[in-house]
Scaffold this active site. Structure first.
Site, PDB file in Angstrom:
ATOM      1  N   PHE A 131      19.439  12.374  41.939  1.00  0.00           N
ATOM      2  CA  PHE A 131      19.813  13.433  40.799  1.00  0.00           C
ATOM      3  C   PHE A 131      20.863  13.868  41.084  1.00  0.00           C
ATOM      4  O   PHE A 131      21.813  14.086  42.525  1.00  0.00           O
ATOM      5  CB  PHE A 131      18.615  14.539  41.328  1.00  0.00           C
ATOM      6  CG  PHE A 131      18.394  15.393  40.472  1.00  0.00           C
ATOM      7  CD1 PHE A 131      17.664  14.899  38.864  1.00  0.00           C
ATOM      8  CD2 PHE A 131      18.703  16.669  40.109  1.00  0.00           C
ATOM      9  CE1 PHE A 131      17.666  15.953  37.587  1.00  0.00           C
ATOM     10  CE2 PHE A 131      18.288  18.027  39.143  1.00  0.00           C
ATOM     11  CZ  PHE A 131      18.186  17.069  38.169  1.00  0.00           C
ATOM     12  N   ASP A 203      15.460  15.184  49.962  1.00  0.00           N
ATOM     13  CA  ASP A 203      14.878  16.017  48.981  1.00  0.00           C
ATOM     14  C   ASP A 203      13.606  16.159  47.637  1.00  0.00           C
ATOM     15  O   ASP A 203      13.418  14.638  47.520  1.00  0.00           O
ATOM     16  CB  ASP A 203      15.877  16.061  47.813  1.00  0.00           C
ATOM     17  CG  ASP A 203      15.787  16.659  45.669  1.00  0.00           C
ATOM     18  OD1 ASP A 203      14.410  17.160  45.551  1.00  0.00           O
ATOM     19  OD2 ASP A 203      16.772  16.514  45.276  1.00  0.00           O
ATOM     20  N   TYR A 228       9.211  24.971  41.531  1.00  0.00           N
ATOM     21  CA  TYR A 228       8.975  25.206  40.144  1.00  0.00           C
ATOM     22  C   TYR A 228       8.030  23.814  39.142  1.00  0.00           C
ATOM     23  O   TYR A 228       8.044  23.572  38.209  1.00  0.00           O
ATOM     24  CB  TYR A 228      10.405  25.507  38.953  1.00  0.00           C
ATOM     25  CG  TYR A 228      11.301  25.429  39.446  1.00  0.00           C
ATOM     26  CD1 TYR A 228      11.036  23.257  38.727  1.00  0.00           C
ATOM     27  CD2 TYR A 228      12.163  25.312  39.603  1.00  0.00           C
ATOM     28  CE1 TYR A 228      12.466  22.891  38.214  1.00  0.00           C
ATOM     29  CE2 TYR A 228      13.415  24.662  40.123  1.00  0.00           C
ATOM     30  CZ  TYR A 228      13.678  23.345  39.136  1.00  0.00           C
ATOM     31  OH  TYR A 228      15.137  22.451  39.281  1.00  0.00           O
TER      32      TYR A 228
END
Length: 418
Positions: A131, A203, A228
């Site tokens: 990412f 991660d 989130y």
């Protein structure tokens, strides 16, 4: 294999041990939501909690709420809730800041720790398709420290195992690839890296809350993740970080803000870091965001994460089966592994007109998202996604393709967020 029909899928939903959890989320009518891997649905208990914090704790008790309502302890309390979901002890996880900031903290700590043991170890090994924010943070840190102290080395996913050598300080990986949904074998990769003397940093943005993670069982060193996505904490929710207890005394937080101080309210001019996980806090915690995330995490209190994984695999497996005829007819290409063990809780399809197709699908009431250059992503959140949702989503996509809705010019207009 014959794709399952709607009555079969409804029967699966009837027997689903997690079916009652759907009522704990405020799902909007007329929408099938398959984007929980980007932003989770609002849990039903969050609005009342946030209103209480705003109206009573902030509105009435004001500054007294740091003590009266335990605001000061929220990062640790929320961290402890997350710890159960990622196989960590309560005192190894803290909720604070953003994933990017937390990544800077633990990556710096890992480089410091590795260099103390062996000065040759200065290389951060990462996948070239990781990412972007992970790579950006690593690039910035390497530039800050200079080539003599840090170097970012990017490798192909297939080359990860062989890239760890005597110069590697830390192997930094995302457990589930954000584009393809492919899942690393966290225990096996951790073991191989550590056998070669490197630390590991995971991660967990697409892992935490989506399926069981066992950081301590794997012997992992560091981890970060966001609040989130599958944790449903709301847009921009506080993130979390994990540091194995064995590293607390030797892996300092270089973002040495006042909340990481041993005695923040003595207001001394010299920094003295706290012991334990609290040292990895930096600035004043976001009480509104932490309160929303805290309430959202209550949904997991009675959840068996093994059942979450079983349902996740069932949802994604059925979606893949239902999509096979559409792939043949309309040119979609499955990029997510069909092998259950290698798949996270999302399915990604490639198509030359992926952006336009996703916009048309969203207009038709099925919400996924798009990742450049050509990926349509569908996230499956077992706590609120049903098997019937999967069937209707595929039928809607078939209609979008058969009727050519994606060719409408408005669907080619690029939004700022895809």
């Amino acid at each position: 294999m014959t794709p399952p029909d709607l009555p079969t899928l409804r029967d699966l939903d009837t027997r689903d041990p997690l079916a009652s959890k759907r009522a704990e989320f405020l799902l909007p009518g007329g929408v099938i939501y398959l984007d929980g891997n980007s932003l989770g649905v609002l849990p039903a208990r969050v609005p009342a909690r946030v209103e209480k914090v705003v109206r009573e704790e902030w509105g009435v008790d004001l500054i007294r709420s740091w003590n009266k309502h335990g605001w000061i302890d929220l990062p640790a309390r929320v961290g402890a809730r997350i710890a159960r979901l990622i196989g960590a002890d309560a005192d190894e996880v803290v909720a604070a800041d953003s994933t990017s900031v937390n990544l800077f903290k633990v990556l710096s700590a890992a480089l410091h720790l590795a260099a103390r043991k062996d000065s040759r170890r200065r290389v951060i090994v990462a996948e070239e398709d990781n990412f972007p924010t992970d790579l950006y943070i690593a690039q910035g840190l390497a530039e800050l420290l200079g080539e003599a102290r840090a170097e970012l080395r990017l490798v192909s996913p297939a080359g990860v195992a062989d890239a760890v050598d005597d110069e590697t300080a830390v192997l930094m990986l995302t457990q589930v690839d954000y584009r393809t949904g492919e899942r690393h074998d966290l225990p096996a990769v951790t073991r191989r890296a550590q056998e070669r003397g490197a630390l590991t940093l995971w991660d967990l943005a697409h892992s935490a809350g989506a399926f069981p993670v066992d950081l301590n069982g794997a012997g992992a060193d560091f981890a970060v993740g966001c609040g989130y996505k599958y944790l449903n904490g709301g847009p921009g929710a506080p993130a979390f970080l994990y540091v194995a207890r064995r590293h607390h005394a030797s892996a300092p937080n270089v973002l040495s803000g006042w909340m990481g101080h041993a005695s923040p309210f003595e207001f001394t001019s010299r920094y003295a870091g706290a012991s334990g996980i609290r040292q990895y806090q930096t600035g004043t915690p976001s009480i509104l965001g932490l309160s929303a995330l805290d309430a959202a995490l209550e949904v997991f209190e009675d959840v068996d994460m093994g059942q979450v994984r079983e349902k996740s695999l069932s949802l994604t497996r059925i979606f893949i089966e239902l999509m096979r005829p559409l792939c043949a007819r309309h040119g979609f290409r499955l990029v997510t592994p069909g092998d259950d063990e290698r798949r996270g809780s999302q399915v990604s399809l490639a198509h030359p007109h992926g952006y336009e197709i996703m916009q048309a699908l969203i207009t038709a009431g099925v919400i996924g998202d798009f990742r450049a250059p050509d990926i349509l992503r569908f996230g499956f959140t077992p706590l609120y996604t049903s098997h019937e949702d999967v069937w209707h989503a595929v039928q809607t996509l078939e209609t979008v393709m058969r009727e050519g809705r994606w060719q409408d010019a408005r669907h080619a207009e690029r939004n700022a967020v895809t």
